[in-house]
Design a protein around this motif. Structure first.
Motif, short mmCIF file in Angstrom:
data_model
loop_
_atom_site.label_atom_id
_atom_site.label_comp_id
_atom_site.label_asym_id
_atom_site.label_seq_id
_atom_site.Cartn_x
_atom_site.Cartn_y
_atom_site.Cartn_z
N MET A 1 46.34 38.25 39.99
CA MET A 1 45.98 36.89 40.34
C MET A 1 44.89 36.82 41.42
O MET A 1 44.31 35.78 41.64
CB MET A 1 47.22 36.13 40.82
N PHE A 2 44.67 37.95 42.13
CA PHE A 2 43.66 37.94 43.19
C PHE A 2 42.29 37.56 42.64
O PHE A 2 41.58 36.74 43.22
CB PHE A 2 43.61 39.31 43.86
N GLU A 3 41.89 38.17 41.54
CA GLU A 3 40.56 37.95 40.99
C GLU A 3 40.36 36.48 40.60
O GLU A 3 39.33 35.88 40.90
CB GLU A 3 40.31 38.86 39.79
N SER A 4 41.34 35.91 39.91
CA SER A 4 41.20 34.52 39.46
C SER A 4 41.22 33.56 40.64
O SER A 4 40.48 32.57 40.67
CB SER A 4 42.29 34.16 38.45
N GLY A 5 42.06 33.85 41.64
CA GLY A 5 42.09 33.00 42.82
C GLY A 5 40.80 33.07 43.62
O GLY A 5 40.27 32.05 44.06
N ALA A 6 40.28 34.29 43.81
CA ALA A 6 39.03 34.45 44.55
C ALA A 6 37.87 33.78 43.82
O ALA A 6 37.02 33.12 44.44
CB ALA A 6 38.74 35.93 44.75
N ALA A 7 37.82 33.91 42.50
CA ALA A 7 36.76 33.28 41.72
C ALA A 7 36.84 31.76 41.82
O ALA A 7 35.81 31.07 41.91
CB ALA A 7 36.85 33.73 40.26
N PHE A 8 38.06 31.23 41.81
CA PHE A 8 38.23 29.78 41.94
C PHE A 8 37.65 29.27 43.26
O PHE A 8 36.89 28.30 43.29
CB PHE A 8 39.71 29.40 41.84
N TRP A 9 37.99 29.93 44.37
CA TRP A 9 37.53 29.44 45.67
C TRP A 9 36.04 29.64 45.86
O TRP A 9 35.39 28.84 46.56
CB TRP A 9 38.34 30.09 46.79
N ALA A 10 35.48 30.64 45.23
CA ALA A 10 34.02 30.79 45.27
C ALA A 10 33.35 29.60 44.60
O ALA A 10 32.37 29.04 45.11
CB ALA A 10 33.61 32.09 44.59
N ARG A 11 33.87 29.17 43.45
CA ARG A 11 33.30 28.00 42.76
C ARG A 11 33.57 26.71 43.53
O ARG A 11 32.69 25.86 43.68
CB ARG A 11 33.88 27.89 41.35
N SER A 18 31.78 38.24 48.35
CA SER A 18 31.24 39.54 48.77
C SER A 18 31.92 40.68 48.02
O SER A 18 32.93 40.49 47.32
CB SER A 18 31.46 39.73 50.27
N ALA A 19 31.37 41.87 48.17
CA ALA A 19 32.05 43.06 47.66
C ALA A 19 33.35 43.25 48.41
O ALA A 19 33.49 42.89 49.59
CB ALA A 19 31.15 44.28 47.84
N SER A 20 34.35 43.82 47.74
CA SER A 20 35.64 44.08 48.37
C SER A 20 35.49 45.16 49.44
O SER A 20 34.64 46.04 49.35
CB SER A 20 36.66 44.51 47.33
N ARG A 21 36.34 45.09 50.45
CA ARG A 21 36.30 46.08 51.54
C ARG A 21 37.72 46.29 52.05
O ARG A 21 38.66 45.59 51.65
CB ARG A 21 35.40 45.59 52.66
N GLY A 22 37.85 47.27 52.94
CA GLY A 22 39.14 47.55 53.53
C GLY A 22 40.02 48.38 52.63
O GLY A 22 39.63 48.79 51.54
N CYS A 38 33.18 31.29 56.92
CA CYS A 38 34.38 31.10 57.75
C CYS A 38 35.64 31.25 56.91
O CYS A 38 36.74 31.00 57.41
CB CYS A 38 34.36 29.73 58.44
N LEU A 39 35.47 31.65 55.65
CA LEU A 39 36.60 31.80 54.74
C LEU A 39 36.60 33.19 54.12
O LEU A 39 35.56 33.76 53.82
CB LEU A 39 36.51 30.76 53.61
N GLY A 40 37.78 33.73 53.96
CA GLY A 40 37.93 35.02 53.31
C GLY A 40 39.12 35.00 52.39
O GLY A 40 39.96 34.09 52.43
N VAL A 41 39.22 36.00 51.54
CA VAL A 41 40.37 36.16 50.65
C VAL A 41 40.94 37.56 50.87
O VAL A 41 40.23 38.50 51.22
CB VAL A 41 39.99 35.96 49.17
N GLN A 42 42.25 37.67 50.67
CA GLN A 42 42.95 38.93 50.89
C GLN A 42 43.94 39.16 49.76
O GLN A 42 44.68 38.26 49.37
CB GLN A 42 43.69 38.90 52.23
N ARG A 43 43.95 40.38 49.24
CA ARG A 43 44.89 40.73 48.19
C ARG A 43 46.26 41.01 48.83
O ARG A 43 46.40 41.85 49.71
CB ARG A 43 44.41 41.98 47.46
N LEU A 44 47.28 40.29 48.36
CA LEU A 44 48.63 40.43 48.90
C LEU A 44 49.59 40.87 47.81
O LEU A 44 49.42 40.51 46.64
CB LEU A 44 49.13 39.10 49.49
#
Length: 235
Positions: A1-11, A18-22, A38-44
């Motif tokens: 679900m991380f990919e779909s959630g991150a793509a949604f917030w980008a749109r 950005s490229a993934s890190r950490g 000022c916003l980021g996403v994190q895989r949980l």
């Protein structure tokens, strides 16, 4: 679900992901078309949630101050993870803060993600309000709706903080948070756009609509004007 959630917030924010890190590529940044990120996403490995990052000059001083005010230290390395008295997770980080505010997007149907609402169990509301005001140094202000209180942050801070007192019938024992997107007069059109992006409608209220992103994260569209912050009349 991380990919779909991150793509949604980008749109939804007209941002570039950005490229993934950490560790295990767990983190990514949303870089807006204007202003600084000022916003980021994190895989949980758990249910989607919101947490706040505060940029501080001295990690030990910020940590100790928060603990004296009632926070609980959860983890510390090159950053500190804490919980507020009502249980909301937040972090202190020492890398540079953001100075140039993102601008509304979606011309001509402007909207702006500009607020984090901290949702607090009914009996813990007063103490949680006092904690966040003391931690940030921002004045606590009442709002026309008595279950809400806002913090008057400096102009350069991109996200406003609002505290909401949950009803007595809410079974939550700890505070949680959600994002608010100001839509003003384009409230209906923006909600339809977000449905097209993959969000789901949860419920309507007079001044806001609750939606869920593809990862199950709740957020609200509000009738506040993204430029003036004034409340637009219901349609």
């Amino acid at each position: 679900m991380f990919e779909s959630g991150a793509a949604f917030w980008a749109r939804a924010t007209d941002s570039t992901l950005s490229a993934s890190r950490g560790p295990d590529g767990a983190f990514a940044t949303l870089t807006p078309a204007s202003g600084e990120s000022c916003l980021g996403v994190q895989r949980l490995g758990q249910q989607a949630r919101i947490h706040l990052d505060f940029h501080v000059d001295s990690l030990p001083e910020a940590r100790d101050h928060a603990v004296v005010l009632g926070a609980t230290l959860i983890y510390e390395d090159n950053h500190a993870v804490l919980q507020s008295p009502a249980g909301l997770t937040f972090c202190f980080v020492t890398h540079g803060g953001r100075a140039e505010l993102p601008q509304p997007v979606g011309t001509p149907r402007l909207h702006l993600l500009n607020q984090v609402s901290i949702d607090v169990p009914h009996d813990r509301f007063v103490g949680e309000c006092d904690f966040w005001s003391a931690l940030t140094g921002w004045e606590l202000s009442a709002t026309p709706m008595q279950q809400f209180a806002s913090l008057s942050q400096p102009h350069h801070i991109p996200l406003r903080l609002l505290l909401q007192q949950l009803g007595r019938d809410d079974e939550s024992s700890t505070a949680r948070a959600h994002l608010d997107i100001a839509c003003g007069p384009h409230f209906i059109e923006v909600s339809q756009t977000f449905l097209d992006y993959g969000a789901e409608l949860v419920e309507h209220h007079e001044h806001w609509t609750t939606m869920s992103d593809p990862a199950g994260l709740l957020f609200c569209l509000t009738r506040r004007d993204p430029m003036t912050r004034a409340l637009a009349p219901p349609v």
